[in-house]
Design an enzyme around this catalytic site. Structure first.
Site, PDB file in Angstrom:
ATOM      1  N   ASP A  24      11.865  -3.353  -2.057  1.00 56.00           N
ATOM      2  CA  ASP A  24      12.493  -4.533  -2.703  1.00 56.00           C
ATOM      3  C   ASP A  24      13.858  -4.284  -3.334  1.00 56.00           C
ATOM      4  OD1 ASP A  24       9.993  -5.406  -1.995  1.00 56.00           O
ATOM      5  OD2 ASP A  24       9.348  -5.971  -4.003  1.00 56.00           O
ATOM      6  N   LYS A 126       6.993  -9.224   2.264  1.00 56.05           N
ATOM      7  CA  LYS A 126       5.704  -9.275   1.568  1.00 56.05           C
ATOM      8  C   LYS A 126       5.715 -10.404   0.541  1.00 56.05           C
ATOM      9  CE  LYS A 126       6.889  -5.607  -1.781  1.00 56.05           C
ATOM     10  NZ  LYS A 126       6.832  -6.394  -3.019  1.00 56.05           N
ATOM     11  N   CYS A 159       6.301  -3.625  -8.405  1.00 56.27           N
ATOM     12  CA  CYS A 159       6.061  -3.491  -6.968  1.00 56.27           C
ATOM     13  C   CYS A 159       5.893  -2.043  -6.517  1.00 56.27           C
ATOM     14  CB  CYS A 159       7.154  -4.203  -6.183  1.00 56.27           C
ATOM     15  SG  CYS A 159       7.044  -5.999  -6.407  1.00 56.27           S
TER      16      CYS A 159
HETATM   17  C1  C5J Z   1       9.278  -6.247  -7.900  1.00 51.75           C
HETATM   18  C2  C5J Z   1       9.040  -7.984  -9.529  1.00 51.75           C
HETATM   19  N1  C5J Z   1       9.835  -5.996  -6.729  1.00 51.75           N
HETATM   20  N2  C5J Z   1       9.305  -7.193 -10.556  1.00 51.75           N
HETATM   21  N3  C5J Z   1       9.145  -7.549  -8.255  1.00 51.75           N
HETATM   22  O1  C5J Z   1       8.934  -5.354  -8.650  1.00 51.75           O
HETATM   23  O2  C5J Z   1       8.717  -9.133  -9.731  1.00 51.75           O
END
Ligand code: C5J
Length: 218
Positions: A24, A126, A159
């Protein structure tokens, strides 16, 4: 078999069965003026991962070992976004500085310029925090004979952690380079990393990326 100096012990990994997972590293989370910052977060806490990740990616690419990038986000009609997630994240799907927030196909949903995937690298979209939930990740790893993961990206306690926990339960060895994962909250960064390596490596190992780079270049 290269060995990395890691917490809680040194970690041996087989270059033929290890993949790099980049979680991400999206504009919505990392760009100044984007979704993450609009929530009052300090994006510099995430952006400090960019340079170490660029170096790790370059070294990994030179080995030819698999690289898998993930992006958190949803279909434009939000049909894959659980109502509970939307209720607690009402910005999802709304217009933001870089397009509709966390919506596939929008500029903000894509990976930052510095870490854009190269042709042949795998990109997994995802809908959840974990990279295994409702994705093709398990099949992709099995098809490539992968048994160990080097897990990087953002955010450490959300994540990255969810993915490491999912991977651990599925039998994968996980190594987390501390300088290549980031949290908006310094205290979560510290505790998140401690939790991975606690109790003899309850979820996996924690190292620094220069040690990982040295090991894969051995
Ligand atoms: C991730 C989030 N990628 N913090 N998303 O950690 O909402």
């Amino acid at each position: 078999m290269p060995t990395v100096d890691a917490r809680p012990t040194s970690f041996d990994f087989d270059l033929d069965t290890t993949a790099l997972l980049v979680i991400d590293m999206q504009r919505d989370f990392l760009l100044p003026g984007g979704f993450g910052e609009s929530l009052g977060n300090d994006v510099s806490q995430l952006r400090r991962t960019i340079a170490p990740l660029e170096s790790l990616l370059a070294a990994w690419r030179a080995t030819g070992m698999p690289i898998i990038h993930t992006r958190e986000g949803h279909k434009p009609d939000l049909s894959d976004c659980p109502p509970a997630k939307l209720k607690r994240g009402p910005m999802i799907g709304q217009a933001g500085r870089f397009g509709r927030v966390l919506i596939r196909g929008e500029y903000g949903h894509d990976i930052i310029d510095e870490l854009q995937p190269l042709d042949g690298e795998i990109v997994i979209d995802k809908p959840g925090k974990g990279a295994f939930y409702a994705t093709e990740l398990s099949e992709t790893l099995e098809k490539n004979g992968i048994t160990s993961l080097v897990v990087t990206g953002v955010t450490t306690e959300v994540c990255v952690h969810t993915t490491v926990r999912e991977a651990n339960d599925r039998g994968y060895e996980c190594l987390v380079p501390a300088d290549c994962v980031g949290s908006y909250f310094p205290e979560f960064q510290q505790v998140g990393l401690e939790m991975i390596a606690a109790q003899g490596g309850i979820f996996g190992w924690v190292a620094e990326s220069p040690a990982v780079i040295a090991a894969i270049q051995e």
